[in-house]
Structure formats: C-alpha cells, structure tokens
Design an enzyme around this catalytic site. Sequence first.
Site, short mmCIF file in Angstrom:
data_model
loop_
_atom_site.label_atom_id
_atom_site.label_comp_id
_atom_site.label_asym_id
_atom_site.label_seq_id
_atom_site.Cartn_x
_atom_site.Cartn_y
_atom_site.Cartn_z
N GLU A 278 0.87 -1.16 0.00
CA GLU A 278 0.00 0.00 0.00
C GLU A 278 0.92 1.22 0.00
OE1 GLU A 278 -2.71 0.16 3.31
OE2 GLU A 278 -3.43 2.15 2.70
N ARG B 298 5.20 -12.75 9.90
CA ARG B 298 5.83 -11.49 9.54
C ARG B 298 7.16 -11.36 10.27
NH1 ARG B 298 2.31 -7.68 9.56
NH2 ARG B 298 3.66 -5.91 9.90
N LYS C 173 4.39 1.02 9.13
CA LYS C 173 4.50 2.30 8.45
C LYS C 173 3.83 3.40 9.26
CE LYS C 173 3.09 0.25 4.76
NZ LYS C 173 2.49 -0.03 3.45
P1 ATP Z 1 2.67 -1.93 7.79
O1 ATP Z 1 1.91 -2.48 8.95
O2 ATP Z 1 4.10 -1.72 8.05
O3 ATP Z 1 2.01 -0.75 7.16
P2 ATP Z 1 1.46 -3.51 5.85
O4 ATP Z 1 1.31 -4.97 5.92
O5 ATP Z 1 0.27 -2.67 6.07
O6 ATP Z 1 2.65 -3.10 6.77
P3 ATP Z 1 1.60 -3.35 3.05
O7 ATP Z 1 2.10 -2.26 2.20
O8 ATP Z 1 0.15 -3.62 3.07
O9 ATP Z 1 2.10 -3.05 4.51
O10 ATP Z 1 2.41 -4.67 2.80
C1 ATP Z 1 2.88 -5.15 1.57
C2 ATP Z 1 3.29 -6.57 1.75
O11 ATP Z 1 4.38 -6.66 2.67
C3 ATP Z 1 2.16 -7.39 2.32
O12 ATP Z 1 2.08 -8.61 1.61
C4 ATP Z 1 2.56 -7.63 3.75
O13 ATP Z 1 2.08 -8.84 4.23
C5 ATP Z 1 4.09 -7.61 3.67
N1 ATP Z 1 4.67 -7.21 4.96
C6 ATP Z 1 4.43 -6.08 5.64
N2 ATP Z 1 5.10 -6.06 6.81
C7 ATP Z 1 5.79 -7.22 6.87
C8 ATP Z 1 6.66 -7.82 7.83
N3 ATP Z 1 6.97 -7.21 8.97
N4 ATP Z 1 7.19 -9.03 7.55
C9 ATP Z 1 6.89 -9.65 6.40
N5 ATP Z 1 6.07 -9.17 5.46
C10 ATP Z 1 5.51 -7.96 5.68
MG MG Z 2 -1.42 -2.44 5.06
#
Ligand code: ATP
Ligand code: MG
Length: 557
Positions: free
Chosen positions: A34, A258, A268
């Site tokens: 995102e 994760r 983020k």
């Molecule tokens: P954040 O909570 O940091 O905003 P998010 O999951 O909302 O992370 P996205 O941009 O939606 O961020 O994530 C893109 C991809 O990265 C998704 O498939 C998510 O599962 C993966 N991802 C995000 N954080 C992690 C993590 N700590 N370890 C492994 N994969 C991750």
């Molecule tokens: Mg997200």
Amino acid sequence: MNEEKSLNFLEEIIEEDIRNGKNDGRVLTRFPPEPNGYLHIGHAKSICLNFSLAQKYKGKTNLRFDDTNPITENVEYVESIKNDIRWLGFAWEKELYTSDYFDTLYQYAIELIKKGLAYVDDSTSDEIAASKGSPTEPGKPTPYRSRSVEENLQLFQEMKEGKYPDGSKVLRAKIDLENPNMHMRDPLLYRIKHAHHHRTGDKWYIYPMYDFAHGQSDSIEKVTHSVCTLEFVPHRPLYDWLINHIGIFPSKQYEFARLNMTYTVMSKRRLLQLVNEKHVEGWDDPRMPTISGLRRRGYTPASIRNFCERIGIAKRENVIDVGLLEFCIREDLNKTAWRRMAVLDPIKLVITNYPEGQEEILHGENNPEVEGGEGGRNIPFSGALWIEREDFMEHAPKKFFRLGPGLSVRLKNAYIVTCDEFEKDSKGNITTIYCRYIPNSKSGEDTSGLKVKGTIHWVSVPHAKTAEVRLYDRLFQAENPLDTEGDFKESINPTSLQILEKVYIEPDLLNAVPGKGYQFIRKGYFTLDTRSKPDHLVFNRTVGLRDTWAKEAKKNG
Ligand code: ATP
Ligand code: MG
C-alpha cells in the site's frame, strides 16, 4: 557451499502444485504494497520471498500497488517503493494498481447484489459492530439486511454517484451472521469516501475494502500463489468465498510469519509518526528500519537478501535479534569494503628522528580479505601524525599493546615507533606524544628484526583531510518498544546519534562515493552519506567491527 537445503513449506506447496499440473505449472506471485509509506525491512522479507519463489520455479512476480485508500497514499511513496525493490535487485513483471480495477470490482459487486449476496446497510459503524455480536455470541441482522435486489442496486449506484455523505451507507456481503469467524459475519465490501485519489482523481465516491479488493485483484491478474502474513489467516475463508461466488480465477492465499525485530518498530504508521514528529531526519534516516534508511546507513542489497534468506520463513510469530542483521552486513562488508584510515579522536604524534620536511608515499591494500588486495592506494606519511587518543596511556597496564612511555607499536603500513615523551595541556589532557622511528622497519621491507604486538592506525598531519562522522546506536532502548508503558516513543534512545564534527581522514577518502563501504581500520564500517558535500564530507558508521552477535551465538550454542 552447495549443500542441499530442505524446502520451505511454500516451496513444498508449489512443487506439489506443479506435480499435479495445477495452473499448467505456472507460478505467478505478487508483492502488494500500500503506497502509504516507505518500505521497511519487513517488506524486504516479503519481497525476497515473493520474487525468489517465482524465480526458483521459472515464474514471475507482479508489483501491485494496493491503492484503495485515497487519503493516505501518494506518488512519492510509489516512487520510493519502486526504487527500493530495484535496489534490492529484483525486477517485476508488471507494474499494476488496484485502482485500475475499480470498474471491474464495481461490476463484481453488482453481480453479488444480483445474486442476493450483498446489500446496502445504512447502519452506523457502531451499530454494525454491535450487531455483529462477539466470538462467543452470534450476530443479528440489521433492518437493512432484507432489502430487495432492486433497492440494493439502486442505492449502490447512488452511492457511486456521490449522493450520500461519508459513513452514511456501506455495501456488505450477505454471508452468515452466526459464523464463528467474525470476518464472515457480513463483512464490509465498500465504503463511501468523498476523497481525491492520486490516480483516479475525483471519479469515485466509493472505495473497496481490503478484503474485497485484494483477492479479486489477485484473481484478475491470475496470481497463483498469493503470499501474505499470518494476520490474514482468518480472512482466508472470505478470500475464497468471494472468489467462488463471483466465479473468477481461483487464486490461493498462503500465510507466513511477519518479520519482527528487536529494538525497532515495524509498521509504516508508527514510522510515519517518527518522521512527522521529527524524532528522525526523515524516512531515510540511517537509524530507521526502512530500506532507504538502511541503504543510507551503508547496508548493501546482498546483505539484506542474505538476512532474509537466513531467517527463512515460519508459520509462527517470532522476533529476530537485530544482531543478526548487523552480522549479515558485517560479513558482507568484510569481503567488499576498502580499508582506509581515519582518526576519530585525535592526539598528535611527532617523530623526533624523522628528517625535517621529509614525506613518503606508502602503499596500502584496498582489501586484504581478497586475493590481490583489490589494488591499493597511496598513503602519504610524514614526521607528524594524528593517532587516536585511546591508543596512548600514560600509565599503561601490562597488556596494553599500544603506546605509552617506553612502549613500541607498528604504525599501520609504515614503521615501528617507540614513545619517549608526551605533553599535556593545562587541563591535563594529552596533546602531543614524541616518538622515535626505526628507519629499517618499514612494512613489507622490514629488516629490523624487531617484534611488536600492536599495530595502530594514523593519518599524516600535513596531508590529513577532515570529515564529519556520524555514529549510530539503536533508535529504541527497549527490546520491544511496543511493550513500553505509555507511548512507544518514550523508549527512544536519546543518544542514538553521535556526531563527531571533525575527524581526520586519509586523503584517498576524498574519492569516496555513497553506497561504497569503507572499513576505517579498527573503527568500523562507514559509507559516505547521501547528503555529503565535497566541501563538507559526512560519513555514516554502518556498523562497528565487533562481532557481538557471533560471540553470543557461540555462547548459546
Ligand atoms: P505496515 O503495517 O508496516 O504498514 P502492511 O502490511 O500494512 O505493513 P503493506 O504495504 O500492506 O504493509 O504490505 C505489503 C506486503 O508486505 C504485504 O504482503 C505484507 O504482508 C508484507 N509485509 C508487511 N510487513 C511485513 C513484515 N513485517 N514481515 C513480512 N512481510 C511484511
Ligand atoms: Mg497495510
């Protein structure tokens, strides 16, 4: 080197699918960020996983921006994400945007309404939450659940046309209000948002929810293996339900743990707080766990890929010691960083028997870890040198193999010197020490027969250049900042950045470029900061030399 590695659980699933001829053996993964912030090391794990899985099975990986939330997303984030993925060394097949599917998704929603599987609900979000019940209590229908197909079609179209204010209506799937899985209790599919979107502009007044966009986008692209993190396990039945009831390509979702790491936060939303509240210089502050921060700090793509490979993938939540990440960069830089000399906390060493006005050009290898040394550089030498304050002691204990009255050391790439005298200023700080050198003890052509235990680094006073050096420590004091009572920012380490304004460096370091690693001998690994200027050089310390992690690992067997 080439020892057989056992397959991880995703590789097992894919190999099984290929054996069964599923999707004609085709493998398509995707990385779906995102664009609401910069990528962090957790995303790197997901990137490495998705791209390497596809590479291993001759498949492909799409980059899909999951841009369904108009409020928090922007183009700066899109560009930074693409830049980070390229820098990590991966090439995506297609660059795609969920927003490009808004028309298709809208049609899917209409199909569900027509099948009696979705309805417009006028309840407030509190009313909906209350009517859903709890994990131990079944939900109850709201008065809107029994609306006719015609009425739903009409209302949904009006929602799309912007007739209703934000929050006044939602579209919900009509599934099962008594399902033990709360995600199946008539989940929201669409919400009203009168907001400008960075790609679709003002066209839309309704935006799909994550659950309605994600699986459908996977399916539109014919993604075969949609890998996400464990918190989406309870969403999987909904993922499958939507795909089945719309009747589109059956993408499948798989979940892994994760990445969590000690002494940092990895979301983020929280990283954005650190940026907005100016606890750090920006998203690429070298203390941030972002890919851009790690890059500016001096991490290499290989070290991050290697880290992701080592931690592997698990089906259970765990926390990785940040020491492992540091171990990986140290291991890489030991093989690739060029050796240079810099004196961080200087005192002067004067060689009393070195001919007045004489200079020499000595030679030093770039990297002794590599055969041939990767070439070398010239190091000017003279009778006045800067050395580290900590390399001299007035009353040296027995095992201090550096300088003190009567003690001898080798000057790196140069001569053996013996200390005779020293001077202090009015406050009692050592300012200058006086030594004699042994003319026939030059490194590489030493015929003196003398043996000394210590070697110290130095920079010639008349040839020295200066630079600012930034030393970094952990951004948080708590192993898990989120465990801190109160706000996680209360555990921010007040001394996470130490600036040394004037450090003496050997002249060859004027050629340093960002992204190239240098070992300042005995002081750690450094890289030129991206904001460094030719008339004011700035070096960041990537990591120290001491390998505390390996020591710990040994201790703990
Ligand atoms: P954040 O909570 O940091 O905003 P998010 O999951 O909302 O992370 P996205 O941009 O939606 O961020 O994530 C893109 C991809 O990265 C998704 O498939 C998510 O599962 C993966 N991802 C995000 N954080 C992690 C993590 N700590 N370890 C492994 N994969 C991750
Ligand atoms: Mg997200």
